[in-house]
Scaffold this motif. Structure first.
Motif, mmCIF file in Angstrom:
data_model
loop_
_atom_site.group_PDB
_atom_site.id
_atom_site.type_symbol
_atom_site.label_atom_id
_atom_site.label_comp_id
_atom_site.label_asym_id
_atom_site.label_seq_id
_atom_site.Cartn_x
_atom_site.Cartn_y
_atom_site.Cartn_z
ATOM 1 N N ASP A 152 0.826 -1.210 0.000
ATOM 2 C CA ASP A 152 0.000 0.000 0.000
ATOM 3 C C ASP A 152 0.856 1.255 0.000
ATOM 4 N N ALA A 153 1.931 1.248 0.793
ATOM 5 C CA ALA A 153 2.815 2.409 0.840
ATOM 6 C C ALA A 153 3.482 2.630 -0.512
ATOM 7 N N ARG A 154 3.888 1.544 -1.153
ATOM 8 C CA ARG A 154 4.503 1.669 -2.485
ATOM 9 C C ARG A 154 3.491 2.198 -3.495
ATOM 10 N N ARG A 155 2.270 1.681 -3.435
ATOM 11 C CA ARG A 155 1.242 2.146 -4.360
ATOM 12 C C ARG A 155 0.918 3.616 -4.137
ATOM 13 N N ALA A 156 0.851 4.047 -2.872
ATOM 14 C CA ALA A 156 0.558 5.449 -2.582
ATOM 15 C C ALA A 156 1.661 6.363 -3.105
ATOM 16 N N GLU A 167 -0.758 13.289 -14.192
ATOM 17 C CA GLU A 167 -1.552 12.164 -14.649
ATOM 18 C C GLU A 167 -2.761 11.961 -13.738
ATOM 19 N N ARG A 168 -3.793 11.396 -14.284
ATOM 20 C CA ARG A 168 -5.000 11.112 -13.520
ATOM 21 C C ARG A 168 -4.919 9.692 -12.967
ATOM 22 N N VAL A 169 -5.145 9.563 -11.673
ATOM 23 C CA VAL A 169 -5.056 8.262 -11.008
ATOM 24 C C VAL A 169 -6.465 7.808 -10.625
ATOM 25 N N THR A 170 -6.836 6.619 -11.048
ATOM 26 C CA THR A 170 -8.155 6.057 -10.743
ATOM 27 C C THR A 170 -7.977 4.703 -10.070
ATOM 28 N N ASP A 171 -8.570 4.567 -8.909
ATOM 29 C CA ASP A 171 -8.497 3.317 -8.163
ATOM 30 C C ASP A 171 -9.799 2.546 -8.369
ATOM 31 N N ARG A 172 -9.715 1.420 -9.041
ATOM 32 C CA ARG A 172 -10.900 0.602 -9.286
ATOM 33 C C ARG A 172 -10.984 -0.581 -8.323
ATOM 34 N N THR A 173 -9.828 -1.037 -7.850
ATOM 35 C CA THR A 173 -9.817 -2.218 -6.986
ATOM 36 C C THR A 173 -10.493 -1.942 -5.647
ATOM 37 N N GLY A 174 -10.209 -0.782 -5.044
ATOM 38 C CA GLY A 174 -10.774 -0.443 -3.747
ATOM 39 C C GLY A 174 -12.288 -0.428 -3.730
#
Length: 403
Positions: A152-156, A167-174
Motif C-alpha cells: 500500500d505504501a509503495r502504491r501510494a 496524470e489522472r489516477v483512478t483506483d478501481r480495486t478499492g
C-alpha cells in the motif's frame, strides 16, 4: 500557565497530525499475520478435525456455546463443508495479503473475521498464543499499520508521483472490494444469521461505512476539509489503538509475573524443571535433560523469568533498561519455541513485544533489508552498480486510511 497550554497544544497536535509508531505497527502487522498464516498452513491437513465438520467439538456444541457467550464466528452461519473451506481459504489468503500490506484496511478486517471465526468455532484449540492473536486481530483493525513496509505504501508513493506529473489516477480495486465485501454483512443480516454480541457486527458495519465515506471524501468532495477531518480521526483512532496494544502487552507480563509469584514452585525455584520433563512439552528430550541437569540453572531461569515479567512494565520509563529486558524476553520466547515445542505461542508473544522496539533499530533493519534486496539481480534489467545510490524507497511514505 503558558507552558502548560503549549504542552497541551503540542500533545494534541502530535496525536492528531500523525499516526505514531509506523514501524512498530508494521512489525506487529507482519508478525501476527505471519504467525496465523504459518499456523493455518501447518494445520491444513488437520483443519477438518480442528475447526471443521469432522471435529469432536460438533456444530451443535459450538452453536450452544456461541449462544451462551455471544462470541462471533462466521462458521455458525452454515454447517456445510463448502462454507468451511471458503472461510479457511479466506483466512489463509487474508493473512498473506495483510502480511504483504495489500489493501491493508480491508485485509485487516477479513483477517480479524478469519481469526475469530476459527478460534470461536473450537475454543479448546490453542496454546495461549491464540488468546494474544485473538485480541490483537481486533486491535489491528483500528491501526494504520501500512504506513511503511507494505504494498500500500509503495502504491501510494507511485500515485503521488503520477499526480505530480499531471496524470489522472483512478483506483478501481478499492471500490470493487468495498462493494463485494459489503454484500456479505448485508446478506447475513437480512438472513438473520448475524447473532451473538453486537460488538463485532457493529465494528464490521462501521468500518464498511467509513471506507465508503473515505472514498467519497477523496473523490467527490469539492474541498479538502472532509478528507482532513477523516485523516485526523484516523490518526486519533490509530494512536489510541497503539496505546491499547502496548498496555495489553504490559498487562500480559504483569499478570503472568504476579501470578507466578503466588505459586509455590515458582517461589522455591523449581517451576521450570517440571515442564521440561512432560512428554507433551518435550520435542527434544535430550535438550530438555541438558537444560534441567543443573539445579542452579533451573533456579536462575525460574527466578529470572518472574523478575523480568514483573519488572518489564516499570522499565518503560528507562529506554536502555527496557531494551535490554526486551531482548531477554524475545530470546526467552525463542528458547520456549524450540525447547518446549510452542512455536506459535512464541511467535505471537515476540510479535507483541515488537511494539516496544526502538524506531532507530527498526529503520536500520529496514535499510539493511532494502540494501540486500538491491543486491539481487533485477528482473528484466541490470543489477544495481555497486556503490551507486539507490532511489528513495517509497515504503517510508504514509498510506491513507481507505482501501
Amino acid at each position: 500557565m503558558n507552558r502548560l497550554s503549549l504542552a497541551v497544544s503540542g500533545a494534541i497536535a502530535r496525536v492528531t497530525e500523525a499516526a505514531l509508531g509506523p514501524y512498530q505497527t508494521a512489525v506487529i502487522r507482519i508478525g501476527f499475520s505471519a504467525t496465523w498464516l504459518l499456523f493455518l498452513l501447518r494445520e491444513l491437513p488437520h483443519r477438518h478435525e480442528l475447526y471443521g465438520p469432522d471435529g469432536p467439538w460438533s456444530f451443535d456444541l459450538a452453536r450452544q456455546l456461541v449462544g451462551s457467550n455471544g462470541s462471533f464466528t462466521a462458521l455458525m452461519w452454515s454447517d456445510g463443508r463448502i462454507w468451511f473451506e471458503t472461510v479457511y481459504a479466506l483466512a489463509v489468503l487474508s493473512s498473506a495479503l495483510l502480511m504483504l500490506g495489500w489493501r491493508t484496511r480491508t485485509m485487516s478486517v477479513v483477517f480479524m473475521v478469519g481469526v475469530l471465526s476459527l478460534q470461536n468455532r473450537s475454543v479448546f484449540m490453542g496454546d495461549g498464543g491464540d488468546n494474544v492473536l485473538h485480541l490483537m486481530s481486533i486491535y489491528l483493525v483500528f491501526t494504520r499499520c501500512a504506513q511503511v513496509w507494505s504494498l500500500d505504501a509503495r502504491r501510494a508513493a507511485r500515485e503521488r508521483a503520477a499526480r505530480a506529473r499531471g496524470e489522472r489516477v483512478t483506483d478501481r480495486t478499492g471500490p470493487v472490494l468495498w462493494g463485494v465485501l459489503g454484500l456479505v454483512p448485508v446478506a447475513v443480516t437480512l438472513a438473520g444469521r448475524m447473532q451473538g454480541d453486537w460488538l463485532i457486527p457493529a465494528l464490521l458495519w462501521t468500518v464498511w461505512v467509513v471506507q465508503g465515506l473515505w472514498w467519497l471524501a477523496g473523490r467527490r468532495a469539492r474541498t479538502g476539509e472532509p478528507r482532513i477531518m477523516l485523516d485526523v480521526v484516523a490518526n486519533i483512532v490509530h494512536n489510541g489503538a497503539l496505546l491499547v496494544i502496548m498496555a495489553e502487552a504490559c498487562l500480559i507480563y504483569a499478570t503472568a509475573g504476579w501470578y507466578k509469584i503466588q505459586g509455590s514452585r515458582w517461589q522455591d525455584g523449581t517451576a521450570v524443571y517440571y515442564p521440561l520433563h512432560l512428554e507433551y512439552f518435550s520435542p527434544w528430550p535430550a535438550l530438555a535433560d541438558l537444560l534441567s541437569a543443573s539445579g542452579t540453572m533451573v533456579m536462575l531461569v525460574t527466578y529470572g523469568t518472574v523478575l523480568v515479567q514483573v519488572a518489564f512494565p516499570f522499565t518503560l520509563f528507562n529506554r536502555r533498561v527496557k531494551n535490554v529486558l526486551l531482548a531477554v524476553m524475545m530470546t526467552e520466547h525463542a528458547v520456549i519455541a524450540v525447547v518446549l515445542g510452542l512455536p506459535f505461542f512464541s511467535l505471537a508473544m515476540i510479535a507483541a513485544d515488537a511494539v516496544f522496539l526502538p524506531t532507530g533499530f527498526l529503520r536500520r533493519l529496514g535499510d539493511r533489508a532494502a540494501r540486500a534486496r538491491e543486491r539481487l539481480p533485477r528482473r528484466g534489467g541490470r543489477a544495481p552498480v555497486p556503490g551507486q545510490r539507490a532511489p528513495e524507497s517509497p515504503e517510508t511514505t504514509p498510506v491513507g486510511f481507505g482501501p
